[in-house]
Design a protein around this motif. Sequence first.
Motif, short mmCIF file in Angstrom:
data_model
loop_
_atom_site.label_atom_id
_atom_site.label_comp_id
_atom_site.label_asym_id
_atom_site.label_seq_id
_atom_site.Cartn_x
_atom_site.Cartn_y
_atom_site.Cartn_z
N ALA A 1 53.21 25.51 -27.69
CA ALA A 1 52.56 25.13 -26.66
C ALA A 1 53.54 24.15 -25.84
CB ALA A 1 51.19 24.71 -26.86
N GLU A 2 54.40 23.22 -26.55
CA GLU A 2 55.11 22.16 -25.97
C GLU A 2 56.41 22.47 -26.11
OE1 GLU A 2 53.59 18.21 -25.38
OE2 GLU A 2 55.30 17.34 -26.66
N THR A 3 57.31 22.34 -25.29
CA THR A 3 58.73 22.40 -25.63
C THR A 3 59.57 21.34 -24.79
OG1 THR A 3 58.42 24.82 -25.30
CG2 THR A 3 60.64 24.24 -25.18
N LEU A 4 60.71 20.83 -25.67
CA LEU A 4 61.54 19.88 -25.43
C LEU A 4 62.76 20.55 -24.54
CD1 LEU A 4 62.44 16.88 -24.85
CD2 LEU A 4 63.28 17.07 -27.03
N VAL A 5 63.06 20.37 -23.30
CA VAL A 5 64.10 20.89 -22.50
C VAL A 5 64.95 19.89 -21.95
CG1 VAL A 5 64.87 22.54 -20.67
CG2 VAL A 5 62.71 23.13 -22.08
N ARG A 6 66.14 19.92 -22.22
CA ARG A 6 67.16 18.95 -21.48
C ARG A 6 67.78 19.51 -20.02
NH1 ARG A 6 72.67 17.76 -20.70
NH2 ARG A 6 73.02 15.95 -20.73
N VAL A 7 67.56 19.05 -18.95
CA VAL A 7 67.78 19.62 -17.57
C VAL A 7 69.05 18.69 -17.24
CG1 VAL A 7 67.34 20.08 -15.43
CG2 VAL A 7 65.51 19.85 -17.42
N PRO A 8 70.38 19.28 -17.17
CA PRO A 8 71.48 18.53 -16.79
C PRO A 8 71.59 17.67 -15.49
CG PRO A 8 72.10 20.82 -17.57
CD PRO A 8 70.56 20.79 -17.24
N PRO A 9 72.11 16.82 -15.15
CA PRO A 9 72.29 16.22 -13.91
C PRO A 9 72.41 17.18 -12.64
CG PRO A 9 73.83 14.93 -15.44
CD PRO A 9 73.16 16.37 -16.13
N HIS A 10 71.92 17.00 -11.57
CA HIS A 10 72.04 17.76 -10.56
C HIS A 10 72.15 19.17 -10.83
CE1 HIS A 10 75.99 16.23 -11.22
NE2 HIS A 10 76.44 17.35 -11.47
N SER A 11 71.17 19.76 -11.21
CA SER A 11 70.97 21.22 -11.69
C SER A 11 69.68 21.76 -11.56
CB SER A 11 71.30 21.11 -13.11
OG SER A 11 70.38 20.72 -13.81
N ILE A 12 69.63 22.77 -11.62
CA ILE A 12 68.33 23.90 -11.59
C ILE A 12 68.15 24.88 -12.90
CG2 ILE A 12 66.87 25.55 -10.12
CD1 ILE A 12 69.06 24.66 -7.80
N THR A 13 66.92 24.32 -13.36
CA THR A 13 66.50 25.13 -14.54
C THR A 13 65.48 26.00 -14.63
OG1 THR A 13 67.70 23.50 -16.26
CG2 THR A 13 66.05 24.92 -17.23
N LEU A 14 65.32 27.23 -15.17
CA LEU A 14 64.29 27.93 -14.81
C LEU A 14 63.94 28.40 -16.37
CD1 LEU A 14 62.23 29.74 -13.07
CD2 LEU A 14 63.96 31.74 -13.41
N LEU A 15 62.89 28.24 -16.93
CA LEU A 15 62.10 28.71 -18.03
C LEU A 15 61.27 29.70 -17.73
CD1 LEU A 15 60.84 25.30 -19.45
CD2 LEU A 15 63.09 26.11 -19.44
N ARG A 16 61.44 30.76 -18.88
CA ARG A 16 60.77 31.92 -18.71
C ARG A 16 60.01 32.25 -20.05
NH1 ARG A 16 60.45 35.86 -15.14
NH2 ARG A 16 59.47 37.92 -15.72
N TYR A 17 58.63 32.20 -20.05
CA TYR A 17 57.75 32.20 -21.30
C TYR A 17 57.16 33.86 -21.38
CZ TYR A 17 57.72 27.02 -21.61
OH TYR A 17 57.87 25.83 -21.63
N GLU A 18 57.49 34.66 -21.99
CA GLU A 18 57.03 35.79 -22.19
C GLU A 18 56.00 36.12 -23.47
OE1 GLU A 18 60.79 38.12 -21.80
OE2 GLU A 18 60.17 38.56 -20.00
N GLY A 19 55.03 36.95 -23.10
CA GLY A 19 54.16 37.10 -24.41
C GLY A 19 53.48 35.88 -24.48
N LEU A 20 52.70 35.03 -23.46
CA LEU A 20 51.82 34.09 -23.81
C LEU A 20 50.79 34.32 -24.55
CD1 LEU A 20 51.52 32.33 -20.11
CD2 LEU A 20 52.96 31.67 -22.22
N ARG A 21 50.55 33.18 -25.58
CA ARG A 21 49.50 33.51 -26.41
C ARG A 21 48.32 32.63 -26.12
NH1 ARG A 21 54.16 33.29 -30.35
NH2 ARG A 21 53.48 31.08 -30.56
N ARG A 22 47.11 32.96 -26.27
CA ARG A 22 46.04 32.32 -25.62
C ARG A 22 45.35 31.46 -27.10
NH1 ARG A 22 46.96 31.46 -20.75
NH2 ARG A 22 47.66 33.41 -19.83
N PRO A 23 44.90 30.34 -26.88
CA PRO A 23 44.53 29.48 -28.01
C PRO A 23 43.42 30.31 -28.62
CG PRO A 23 44.23 28.17 -25.81
CD PRO A 23 44.93 29.44 -25.69
#
Length: 715
Positions: A693-715
């Motif tokens: 449910a919580e993820t640590l992502v490093r986004v480089p300087p002057h950049s664009i990052t797209l995260l894609r979560y597939e198969g979301l699980r519900r609590p």
Amino acid sequence: MIRRLLLVLAFALAGASAGAQGQSLPQNGTFATGGSPPADWFQDDETTPKGRIRLLPPPAGLPGQVLELAPNGRNTPSAKPLGLGQLLPAAAVRGRTLQVSASLGATGAARAVLGLAILRRGGDGGSIQLRSAAADGTLQVQTDTLEVPDDRSVEGVVLFLVAEGVSGTALFANVVIGTGAAAPAPRAAAPAPSAPATEIPARVRVDTTAVRRVIPREIFGTNVEIIRDANGLWDARRNRLDPDVVRMARDMGISLVRFPGGVWSDAYDWRHGIGPMSARATTPTHPGADERFRHVFGTDEALAFAREIGGSLLITVNAGTGTPEMAADWVRYVNGDGGRSPRNGRVTWWEIGNELYMEGDASGGATTPQRYADRVIAFSRAMRAVDPNIRVAAIGLRNFGRYRFNSHDNWNEVVLRRAGGEIDLLAVHNAYAPVVPDARGVEPLDVYAAMWAFPQLIARNLADTRGEVARFAPGRRIGLGVTEWGPLFAVDPASPMIDHVKTIGSAIFVASALRAFAEDPSVELANFFKLNESLFMGWIGRRNGQWAMTAPAMAFRMIARGLESGLLSSSVEVATYGSRAVGFVDRVSNAPYLDVLATATPDRGTATVLLINRHPSAAIATRVALSGASGAAALTTETLTGDAADANTGTDVLRIPGLRWGDQARAGPRGRFQQGAESEIRLDRQSLGEAKAETLVRVPPHSITLLRYEGLRRP
């Protein structure tokens, strides 16, 4: 506009300012000493016919008198609005932090604006503006600071008080300027990348439990132009669409193509662009122009292009030199009577004119809001008589801050009140940035920082325009469209930043602007300007004689292809920065270094999170927390980046005999503009496997990052 105003005031006041050293700043700031204009204040003679100036008794607790500026119908946006000014001498301001305070107010449609601008040899020295907030005559204290470099190129600071609008009153009282400690030398608005900065922490929260709105696919639109073989989209030698441009446009996910493109629309006779190629006319691009073009790319070619890339067409009819009958015949040619026999894909969206609110519009069709509203009524009724199911857009623009392209501040009000019942959409051009007519002496990283912050002002302007629609056309469902937008640094070939449209820094602006469009509940469509050309504005440009995508095109593709249709609520906690006022972009005092947009599929089984790092040198360690989900079966990332804010794919401007392009500036000591190449812009993909449910992502300087979560699980 502001730069020209500064020069007018500076030259007029140069002699009078010499004796001001050692006196308080400004002189007669309480207007206690009367006169017309008040003592120690300067008014340009050309502004006298634009309204009335008088002094009023102050409310309790305020010293001196209240300055009232009452503009009239001649006070349209220009370099010389109704107002007063003083020149603060260089000896009193160099190396100081100016702390300005004033009581501002307004009534009716007017707005009071107080500005401080550094007058600097060789270019823009920076500025601030205070603007009245209330329109009921209440005086409210506004404050700000301006740092003046300790630099001999600084010739002084211009203080100006002006009234915006063509009616109402602008009120000023108790203008005080303190001089604090010495200001530092000129600096970038964000940390300069001379050495790697430490990582910045950020926390992003995404609510996956509900979709706020369905994002219209039509916000992923573009403009194509009729001239110069559609800027090369049409291969005249082979009499076909250029297959490389078609392939790239399809790959970008473009959904809506605006035609015939910009200013040419209001001088275009669509009948010249149909029928056999051998019979098509050659005409000037617009009235009085030396350049002529043959109409090889007309309606049928535009329809074919839209069909080839899986999109549709938006047609801008000629409301400058055309007639309602001509527009109605165009609807009939494309859609058939009643819309029952479309030629090559039905056209739903029809826009009435381009930028006819701009004084001096090149089409020759510039007009008043009253006349334009009457045209809208006539055009809309004639076109709907042919096909009642088309959707009609009128043009408008609410000026804001330095961004003042509409010569009529009451344009939206008049058009919406008179013609709101005839339209489905108000089309605005409020998202060109940073537009720096004179970039000499301006630090390029300051320019990028201002451009990256500008989408906050775009979003605010869209909300204000939405409010005007509700106020002036109550009960009507009228959406908003941004039919031209994009990075634009200059139009003068000699500018040292004219070709920076193609950089990763411009791509960051593109991503944040798309976020603003996606999140506004009224925005139904948007068309970036423009798809392709061999000069400097095409998002598909030329490299080594071949078409190639620029960084903005790659960012657009990443977002148009990667986002889902459902907008999710998201929030971000991260450090902010203050940007300078640059060009046509106002300063922003609290721009987050990280911009965020979250989307989901209709069943909320897949979610995406777009992370835009607007820091020039620091990565952002981002903790992304999903609310309403305990994790996902798979998480993938895409990151678009380069080694400097001005990194680019190496497309080049067309070399024309007799035309000299300016040497392009580097963005900071690590700038890489001159190293442009395909490898300079990187798209990195990673599969991170199962996600919590919580993820640590490093986004480089002057950049664009797209995260894609597939198969979301519900609590």
